[in-house]
Design an enzyme around this catalytic site. Structure first.
Site, PDB file in Angstrom:
ATOM      1  N   SER A   1       0.852  -1.188   0.000  1.00  0.00           N
ATOM      2  CA  SER A   1       0.000   0.000   0.000  1.00  0.00           C
ATOM      3  C   SER A   1       0.887   1.237   0.000  1.00  0.00           C
ATOM      4  O   SER A   1       1.921   1.271   0.664  1.00  0.00           O
ATOM      5  CB  SER A   1      -0.874  -0.004   1.256  1.00  0.00           C
ATOM      6  OG  SER A   1      -1.338   1.290   1.525  1.00  0.00           O
TER       7      SER A   1
ATOM      8  N   LYS B   1     -14.822  -0.482   6.099  1.00  0.00           N
ATOM      9  CA  LYS B   1     -15.222   0.940   6.144  1.00  0.00           C
ATOM     10  C   LYS B   1     -16.607   1.136   6.775  1.00  0.00           C
ATOM     11  O   LYS B   1     -16.893   2.195   7.323  1.00  0.00           O
ATOM     12  CB  LYS B   1     -15.185   1.563   4.744  1.00  0.00           C
ATOM     13  CG  LYS B   1     -13.775   1.821   4.249  1.00  0.00           C
ATOM     14  CD  LYS B   1     -13.770   2.645   2.977  1.00  0.00           C
ATOM     15  CE  LYS B   1     -12.339   2.875   2.501  1.00  0.00           C
ATOM     16  NZ  LYS B   1     -12.266   3.785   1.356  1.00  0.00           N
TER      17      LYS B   1
ATOM     18  N   ALA C   1     -16.177   3.333  -2.513  1.00  0.00           N
ATOM     19  CA  ALA C   1     -15.768   4.618  -3.074  1.00  0.00           C
ATOM     20  C   ALA C   1     -16.934   5.338  -3.733  1.00  0.00           C
ATOM     21  O   ALA C   1     -17.001   6.572  -3.737  1.00  0.00           O
ATOM     22  CB  ALA C   1     -14.645   4.406  -4.081  1.00  0.00           C
TER      23      ALA C   1
END
Ligand code: ADP
Ligand code: S3P
Ligand code: MG
Length: 419
Positions: A13, A56, A120
């Site tokens: 990442s 999330k 997203a």
């Protein structure tokens, strides 16, 4: 206390690089298995966190407070531990807004097709609403109550001016994927893709071919991290720092590609750039010679140009899967759009432009044996070179001078890399 990113599989990442560079504190990548999330969140053994797939939404029940954006979006990517009170935020909103505004993509009064319906998409949708989109058409492959299918979008919304992709189609290693047919939207002005690997998705390259404005996901990634840094330690990150960081990350993975007429200096300058930069130089013609086991001219004579072009395309497809290289192409690479598309997806394409009378003629090369042959080729190809490149670089001085100028351009460019 710890700062870092939690998710299930983090692999490589960029977040660690971005936080450590722009924030100046240690940042950990913390993989948490689903069965461990409960204990992990209850422990509160962290100062601040970022949260990624698939947590999330899952972290929300553990938070004492959600800020307004996180509540509206229904997802959290940033948690601050304020003396035991966990506050959830969503900085993807800022990241998306930064990406669109930086690229100059107009949303006001536009009809926008929003591809994908994952995490997203909700942040992007909130940004599109706030920027005054006339309509937001959510599209997903499988039918669902809030989304249309691609066929329905083609049929009923062909007048859309903007497309934003949040679906994973086109992401490394499946970069041949294209989520939507752009020809179905004749009024298209702009396309944004939240994917940042490859450097340009197939969608972005096809959109640029049509003259659309484009934005790619690396600036969104860096900008969402920048706002998280501010939430973590109270240090604002300037837009210029976001752009510089974005360009630096982009450059590391991108290939530097040279195209141009036979004898314009691609192979020579690629070797010089490799020396300057320490990057590996790959010469497509040289790879072809290794594979066919004879000089290119002999292969043209025995098997013909069409077979040569097949082998050239195969080798190019292999080479463009690798990153961080200097690539010298053969002069004819631009004859096939698929070659150009792959080169553009993998990096920045420079057209080395050497004036016709200075081009090297070479009797041992099949297509550049005489000046008259070169003149004819030039007329056939000049438009292809111009359309394929990101930048045209004159090469009428010495090879050393051009190599240095080119490397300077590569190092100093910031915004051009991300649109
Ligand atoms: N400014 C320059 N840049 C590159 N090559 C140059 C330059 N000036 C002269 N040359 C010569 O021109 C030839 C270029 O050939 P090459 O690098 O094989 O071109 P290409 O790969 O584009 O066909 C070489 O012999 C090189 O020494
Ligand atoms: O322009 C072309 O069609 C060609 C250019 C050559 O490479 P250079 O551009 O390095 O000479 C080589 O790929 C082949 O002879 C065909
Ligand atoms: Mg060459």
């Amino acid at each position: 206390m710890r700062r870092g990113l939690i998710g299930e599989h983090l692999g490589h990442s960029y977040s660690q690089r971005i936080h450590e560079t722009l924030g100046g504190y240690p940042y950990e990548l913390i993989e948490v298995a689903p069965q461990d999330l409960d204990a992990w969140m209850k422990n509160k053994d962290f100062a601040a966190l970022n949260v990624t797939i698939p947590y999330k939404k899952a972290v929300i029940p553990y938070l004492e407070e959600l800020d307004e954006r996180a509540r509206r979006i229904g997802a959290v990517n940033t948690i601050v531990n304020d003396h035991g009170r966990l506050i959830g935020k969503n900085t993807d909103y800022y990241g998306c807004r930064f990406m669109l505004e930086q690229a100059g993509i107009e949303i006001q009064d536009r009809k926008v097709i929003l591809l994908g319906n994952g995490g997203a998409a909700q942040a992007v949708q909130a940004v599109l609403e706030d920027l005054g989109a006339a309509a937001i058409v959510k599209v997903k492959r499988n039918p669902s109550p809030e989304t249309l299918t691609y066929e329905e979008a083609y049929r009923d919304h062909s007048g859309a001016q903007v497309i934003v992709n949040t679906s994973p189609v086109g992401m490394f290693p499946a970069q041949e994927g294209l989520p939507v047919e752009l020809d179905r939207f004749p009024q298209l002005e702009s396309v944004a893709d939240v994917i940042y690997n490859p450097h340009r998705t197939r969608l972005i390259v096809e959109a640029q071919k049509r003259g659309c404005r484009t934005a790619t996901g690396l600036s969104m990634l860096t900008a969402q991290a920048a706002e998280a840094i501010e939430a973590f330690i109270g240090k604002p990150v300037a837009p210029e720092s976001i752009l510089r960081m974005t360009a630096e990350l982009a450059r590391e993975k991108m290939n530097l590609v040279l195209i141009g007429m036979p004898g314009c200096g691609k192979s020579t300058i690629a070797r010089k750039l490799a020396e300057i930069s320490g990057r590996p130089a790959v010469d497509i013609d040289q790879r072809i010679v290794e594979r066919i086991g004879m000089p290119i001219r002999d292969f043209f004579a025995q098997q013909g140009e069409a077979r040569f072009r097949q082998i050239e395309a195969e080798i190019l497809a292999e080479v463009t899967l690798q990153t961080g290289q200097i690539i010298a192409t053969g002069g004819g690479i631009v004859k096939d759009w698929e070659n150009v598309r792959r080169l553009r997806q993998s990096g920045k394409v420079y057209f080395l432009d050497r004036s016709l009378d200075q081009l090297e003629t070479d009797p041992s090369r099949p297509l550049s044996s005489s000046r008259e042959a070169l003149r004819q080729l030039y007329d056939q190809r000049i438009d292809l070179y111009r359309a394929a490149c990101d930048q045209q670089i004159e090469n009428n001085g010495s090879a050393d001078q051009t190599a240095r100028r080119l490397w300077q351009d590569w190092l100093t460019e910031t915004t051009g890399l991300i649109d």
